[in-house]
Each structure stands twice: as structure tokens, then as C-alpha cells.
Design a protein around this motif. Structure first.
Motif, short mmCIF file in Angstrom:
data_model
loop_
_atom_site.label_atom_id
_atom_site.label_comp_id
_atom_site.label_asym_id
_atom_site.label_seq_id
_atom_site.Cartn_x
_atom_site.Cartn_y
_atom_site.Cartn_z
N ASP A 104 36.85 33.88 32.74
CA ASP A 104 36.79 33.91 34.51
C ASP A 104 38.25 33.17 34.65
N LEU A 105 37.94 31.99 34.57
CA LEU A 105 39.19 31.07 35.18
C LEU A 105 40.51 31.21 34.58
N GLY A 106 40.78 31.44 33.29
CA GLY A 106 41.96 31.78 32.66
C GLY A 106 42.69 33.24 33.23
N GLY A 107 41.48 34.07 33.30
CA GLY A 107 41.89 35.44 33.91
C GLY A 107 42.60 35.45 35.25
N PHE A 108 41.99 34.50 36.12
CA PHE A 108 42.36 34.44 37.55
C PHE A 108 43.61 33.25 37.49
N ILE A 109 43.77 32.52 36.67
CA ILE A 109 44.92 31.77 36.58
C ILE A 109 46.27 32.72 36.13
N ALA A 110 46.13 33.47 35.35
CA ALA A 110 46.96 34.23 34.86
C ALA A 110 47.35 35.31 35.99
N CYS A 111 46.44 35.93 36.88
CA CYS A 111 46.70 37.17 38.04
C CYS A 111 47.40 36.35 38.81
N THR A 112 47.40 34.85 39.05
CA THR A 112 47.97 34.24 40.42
C THR A 112 49.18 33.55 40.12
N TYR A 113 49.34 33.10 38.92
CA TYR A 113 50.65 32.33 38.30
C TYR A 113 51.74 33.12 38.56
N LYS A 114 52.85 32.65 39.30
CA LYS A 114 54.00 33.71 39.43
C LYS A 114 53.67 34.96 39.94
N ARG A 115 52.55 35.11 40.74
CA ARG A 115 52.19 36.47 41.08
C ARG A 115 51.67 37.30 39.95
N GLY A 116 51.46 36.72 38.88
CA GLY A 116 50.63 37.56 37.79
C GLY A 116 51.39 37.40 36.43
N ILE A 117 50.97 37.22 35.56
CA ILE A 117 51.32 37.23 34.18
C ILE A 117 50.27 38.11 33.39
N ASN A 118 50.89 38.48 32.11
CA ASN A 118 50.08 39.29 31.48
C ASN A 118 48.86 38.46 30.69
N TYR A 119 47.72 38.70 30.20
CA TYR A 119 46.65 37.77 29.68
C TYR A 119 45.91 38.65 28.81
N ILE A 120 45.40 38.11 27.73
CA ILE A 120 44.51 38.95 26.90
C ILE A 120 43.21 37.81 26.82
N GLY A 150 38.61 34.79 43.75
CA GLY A 150 38.87 35.61 42.43
C GLY A 150 39.36 36.91 42.68
N VAL A 151 40.00 37.60 41.63
CA VAL A 151 40.42 38.84 41.91
C VAL A 151 39.87 39.86 40.44
N ILE A 152 40.04 41.23 40.88
CA ILE A 152 39.63 41.84 39.65
C ILE A 152 41.09 42.68 39.37
N SER A 153 41.26 42.25 37.96
CA SER A 153 42.59 42.67 37.36
C SER A 153 42.07 42.50 35.70
N GLU A 154 42.46 43.75 35.18
CA GLU A 154 41.89 43.90 33.62
C GLU A 154 43.00 43.11 32.91
N SER A 155 42.55 42.63 31.80
CA SER A 155 43.45 42.02 30.74
C SER A 155 44.14 43.15 29.94
N GLU A 156 45.11 42.66 29.29
CA GLU A 156 46.08 43.61 28.24
C GLU A 156 45.20 44.22 27.50
N MET A 157 44.08 43.32 26.77
CA MET A 157 43.23 43.66 26.17
C MET A 157 42.12 42.71 25.69
N VAL A 158 40.91 42.89 25.20
CA VAL A 158 39.76 42.13 24.77
C VAL A 158 39.36 42.17 23.35
N LEU A 159 39.57 41.12 22.71
CA LEU A 159 39.32 41.07 21.10
C LEU A 159 37.62 40.41 20.85
N ILE A 160 36.86 41.24 20.39
CA ILE A 160 35.64 40.77 20.17
C ILE A 160 35.57 40.54 18.53
N ASP A 161 35.28 39.49 18.11
CA ASP A 161 35.25 38.94 16.90
C ASP A 161 33.79 38.16 16.67
#
Length: 356
Positions: A104-120, A150-161
């Protein structure tokens, strides 16, 4: 297992996670990669992830303390500053390795840092695998109010292991199980019946159970990404559950409740309300209560705290025009959203839970 494709993201499972990750990293050619961890995932999960990355990249690791109490703007500010000091630019990538707080927190940071960077997202708790990392919701708490920014913005991918679950404490596993039960209750009676008897399940069943749970959530989210209508079903148990969780979070003399533990209480109370307002039967209520209490021991909520918890409902982010909206069950596997419930009935639901 076949990857699950959503609008802007893909969920991969098992070893295919790392095939997809390595192909993505090689093609994307990010300037820098930051892996966000907490103290637990740094110790127990980071080495596994690093062993799966095949090529050399410019990777930095940022660690925060674990726990919901750190899911706030102050933590974000520290991480934003760290990203800036590390020289992370708009071509950088953020990998969130952890449970629901980290995703939750990491996605929000990625979406807002420099107006948005990619995240997984790489969820390492059962809760994050079936809920927090899927669907694009990111955010942080505002004081004791859950996920208010917060914001709604999907990650590049989700990895479930599921290998990451090997060191997860039992209570954390149960916390995620609450969300899986919720998915069955709102959408799929067959899935509910399958997972409601834990005595018939074993660890080998877990991968399929997680997969089926993600399928249910993705089906709902794909129809309504921004929660205008049917995505509201996913809030079942959360209106009262979040209020209970928030109250206990800010009262140190009370026991600490995990998210799933609070939602389990909310699901029972909101099932009771449904028997009064909708067509859920008393037999179904008794069945739901018994299944949940078999995994989540009853919490003693002081009667003097009922009103204090109810006062937190008005801050629920799902509210509109001053109304507190609930998701209620017509029957197991079928829900209704935007239900308005009187204070008197909410109070009675506390009394029902206390009577169990």
C-alpha cells in the motif's frame, strides 16, 4: 498457473514470477531499482528475491520498521527523501517486497514520486497476496483513519510466490484468510464452502486457494476499477472492521488487532445486520459466525467502547453525502452495496457479537 491479466497489470504465480520479472527488467532498462522492505522482509525474504534476479542491476534497498503504525505520511516523507538522495529518476523502478503495509505504502510512494514511477508488488503475506497487492489501491493512514490518503494505480506486475509464506506467523496467515472468506461470502458460495472447513485443507491446497481468491477479486475490480459500483462489494466487513481496527490501533491499552482479525469481527456483525435488513437467514448467520470464530477467537469489546467505535464510522472513506454505507449479504455468495444502517441496529450488532 496461468497468469491473471487485469486492466493494466498481470499477476504471476510460482516460478513463472521470476521468468516474467527477469524478462521485464531486461526489456525496461530502468536507470535504478529500489527495493522497499521492512525489517521482517529484509531478514526473511530479500535474499530469495535477489537470488532470482539473473543480471546485475543498480539496486538500492530501503528498509522501514514493520507494522501498521508506520503506514503514514511521515514514513512516506522519509522514503521520498531517500529516493531523491539515491538519485532515483523518472526512469527508476520501485519493487515493494512485503505485506499490505509495504504494498500500500510503496505503491503510493511510487505513484507520487516525481509524479509517478513504475512499481512492482511482491506480496509476502497471505493478506497482501489475496487482497492488498491486487487491484491498484495504494495509500496510507491519516492518524487512526485507515487508508485516507492514496490513489488507484496498478503496478506493472504482481508476483505471488508462496515460498515467502514459510516464515509467516500463524496469526498473519489467519489475517489473510479473513479476506479469502470474504471473497467467498460476497461472490462465490462454492468457494466459501470449499475453504470454510480448514480441517479438510492442507498447505498443498494453498496455491489454488490463493489463485481462486485473486480470480474473484480481479473479476470484480475489472468491472469497476475506481469503485463506482460493484467494487464496493469488496468492502464487506470493512465498514465496522476498519472502525474497530482504527480504535484498537490508537488505544495502547487494548490488544493489537491485525487487519484480518478486525475484518473478521466486522463480517460477523455485518452478517447480523443483513438478517435484519436483507434476506440472509439466521441459519446462514450462525454458519458464518461459527466458521469465522473457528479461526478467529472472539475479542472482548467493552460495551463502553461501542459508541467510540461508531463515531469513527463517519470518517470511513466510502461514505457519501454524510451517509455511512455498508455492504450486506442477501445470501452467502451474493451481496448488496450502499446499504444505510441505523445507529440502533449497529449497536445491536455489537451486542450480537458479544453474545457469541
Amino acid at each position: 498457473m496461468k497468469p491473471i491479466v487485469s486492466k493494466d497489470s498481470v499477476v504471476y504465480f510460482g516460478e513463472e514470477c521470476y521468468t516474467a520479472l527477469n524478462a521485464y527488467l531486461e526489456k525496461a532498462n530502468h536507470s535504478k531499482i529500489c527495493i522497499l522492505v521492512d525489517d521482517n522482509t529484509h531478514e526473511h525474504c530479500l535474499s530469495l528475491l535477489m537470488s532470482k534476479i539473473e543480471k546485475e542491476y543498480d539496486i538500492e534497498v530501503i528498509e522501514i520498521e514493520s507494522g501498521e503504525i508506520h503506514k503514514n505520511i511521515e514514513t512516506c516523507s522519509g522514503i521520498w527523501n531517500a529516493l531523491s538522495e539515491l538519485g532515483m529518476d523518472r526512469k527508476s523502478l520501485m519493487i515493494n517486497l512485503g505485506g499490505g503495509v509495504i504494498t500500500d505504502l510503496g505503491g503510493f510512494i511510487a505513484c507520487t514520486y516525481k509524479r509517478g514511477i513504475n512499481y512492482i508488488n511482491i506480496p509476502t503475506s497471505l493478506l497482501a497476496m489475496v487482497d492488498a497487492s491486487v487491484g491498484g489501491k495504494t495509500g496510507v493512514d491519516l492518524g487512526n483513519l485507515k487508508n485516507m490518503v492514496g490513489v488507484i494505480s496498478e503496478s506493472e506486475m504482481v508476483l505471488i510466490d508462496t515460498e515467502y509464506l514459510a516464515t509467516l506467523p500463524v496469526n498473519q496467515m489467519c489475517s489473510g484468510f479473513a479476506e479469502m472468506l470474504k471473497h467467498g461470502l460476497i461472490q462465490d458460495r462454492g468457494y466459501w464452502e470449499k475453504i470454510s472447513d480448514l480441517s479438510q485443507l492442507n498447505f498443498e491446497d494453498l496455491d489454488q486457494m490463493i489463485y481462486d481468491s485473486v480470480v474473484i477479486k480481479n473479476k470484480i475490480v475489472s468491472k469497476d476499477p475506481t469503485e463506482q459500483n460493484v467494487r464496493k462489494y469488496l468492502n464487506y466487513g470493512h465498514t465496522l472492521g476498519h472502525a474497530i481496527e482504527s480504535f484498537y490501533l490508537t488505544h495502547p491499552e487494548k490488544p493489537t488487532l491485525l487487519h484480518g482479525e478486525a475484518i473478521a469481527i466486522g463480517m460477523i456483525m455485518e452478517a447480523y445486520i443483513a438478517t435484519e435488513l436483507l434476506s440472509l437467514t439466521k441459519e446462514e448467520l450462525e454458519h458464518i459466525s461459527a466458521v469465522i470464530l473457528a479461526t478467529f477467537p472472539k475479542i472482548d469489546i467493552d460495551a463502553e467502547d461501542y459508541q467510540k467505535i461508531m463515531e469513527l464510522l463517519i470518517h470511513d472513506k466510502k461514505n457519501e453525502n454524510g451517509n455511512v454505507y455498508f455492504v450486506l449479504l442477501n445470501t452467502i455468495g451474493e451481496a448488496k452495496y450502499n446499504c444505510i444502517v441505523s445507529d440502533e441496529l449497529i449497536l445491536t450488532s455489537f451486542e450480537y457479537y458479544a453474545s457469541l
